[in-house]
Design a protein around this motif. Structure first.
Motif, short mmCIF file in Angstrom:
data_model
loop_
_atom_site.label_atom_id
_atom_site.label_comp_id
_atom_site.label_asym_id
_atom_site.label_seq_id
_atom_site.Cartn_x
_atom_site.Cartn_y
_atom_site.Cartn_z
N PRO A 4 -39.02 -79.68 4.07
CA PRO A 4 -39.02 -80.92 4.65
C PRO A 4 -39.68 -82.16 4.89
CG PRO A 4 -37.55 -79.16 6.29
CD PRO A 4 -38.84 -78.95 5.64
N TYR A 8 -39.61 -85.43 1.91
CA TYR A 8 -40.00 -86.50 2.02
C TYR A 8 -40.60 -87.15 1.51
CZ TYR A 8 -41.12 -90.19 5.33
OH TYR A 8 -41.91 -91.39 5.89
N PHE A 12 -39.73 -90.02 -0.61
CA PHE A 12 -39.98 -91.54 -0.81
C PHE A 12 -41.81 -91.89 -0.41
CE2 PHE A 12 -36.44 -90.10 1.86
CZ PHE A 12 -35.65 -90.42 1.92
#
Length: 285
Positions: A4, A8, A12
């Motif tokens: 995760p 991320y 982003f």
């Protein structure tokens, strides 16, 4: 477990880096990246020749320097004070109370300060009236903008910063303190010769990370504090990018400003990392 976090940063942080290409274009959303005209360094020339550039640079640097001087040492001092407490329940209670403000948004923090200091029925204004002193506006006064900004940063983030330093303090061997006591060292000498050297590497790493963000101010914080009366001392690059990029629709110019900030931050962290290594610290890389 790492997936995760990796996703991320890819989605982003790294993937959007491709968007910096529009800093070298006259970007239009309808024509896209490939259909927009290339203009080279046009937007950077505009930035450096803008009459507001030095005002923005001064305001951003001043807020960052104030944070380094006043806000950065605050969690270190608070951690040292908490570390000296011997009653564990009291220590944990104080620690919980001081890091609760970190979970408040800047909108809430600024609103709370407005209610306490600025509104006609606020506690501060009522005290001034009771003492027979003239009331005045704190949050509208340009001279008080920076002190108010730093005060809010310290109040909100100091407690949260102690989490890292207390973890570093817990790694220091108690045997060092016992040996120092046998040599007759008092509490202040123990702090100076054992505690501070024990967390020096943590302080250096956090300082390096702070230097990399020297042109980065909290947009939400400054945006909620700035008004027409204190704009000359409160306008920073982040609010400027919002104003020219989103409100005025000058996306390419706003991206150029953001890229300028990123490059300066990268150069500063590389320089600071090199200096740290020369003084015997590990640094970031």
């Amino acid at each position: 477990m790492a997936l995760p976090g990796i996703l991320y940063f890819i989605l982003f942080k790294y993937w959007p880096m491709g968007g910096v290409v529009i800093a070298f274009q006259d970007f239009h959303p309808f024509t896209g990246f490939t259909g927009s005209k290339w203009v080279g360094l046009k937007h950077f020339h505009r930035l450096f020749s803008d009459p507001d550039f030095f005002m923005l640079l001064r305001n951003t640097l001043m807020l960052s320097v104030y944070q380094l001087v006043f806000a950065f040492p605050a969690p270190i001092i608070l951690s040292l004070m908490l570390n000296e407490l011997r009653r564990e329940w009291f220590k944990r209670s104080i620690q919980t109370l001081v890091y609760i403000p970190h979970f408040m948004s800047w909108v809430v923090v600024v609103s709370m300060f407005f209610v306490v200091f600025e509104s006609p029925t606020s506690l501060f204004q009522s005290i001034l009236e009771t003492l027979g002193l003239p009331t005045f506006s704190i949050m509208m006064d340009p001279d008080l903008f920076r002190p108010m900004y730093i005060l809010q940063v310290i109040w909100r983030d100091t407690g949260w910063g102690t989490v890292i330093y207390l973890a570093a303090l817990a790694a220091i061997s108690p045997e060092l303190y016992e040996a120092a006591k046998m040599d007759g060292a008092g509490r202040f000498r123990q702090i100076w010769h054992i505690t501070l050297p024990g967390i020096r590497s943590t302080i250096v790493i956090l300082l390096l990370l702070k230097l990399s963000d020297i042109l980065e101010t909290s947009f939400e914080h400054v945006f909620n504090l700035v008004n027409s009366l204190n704009r000359d001392v409160g306008e920073v690059f982040d609010t400027y990018v919002y104003r020219v990029g989103l409100i005025n629709g000058q996306l390419s110019y706003a991206t150029a400003v953001g890229l300028f900030k990123g490059i300066i931050g990268l150069l500063l962290v590389m320089l600071a990392n090199r200096i740290a290594k020369k003084f015997g610290e590990e640094g970031l890389y």
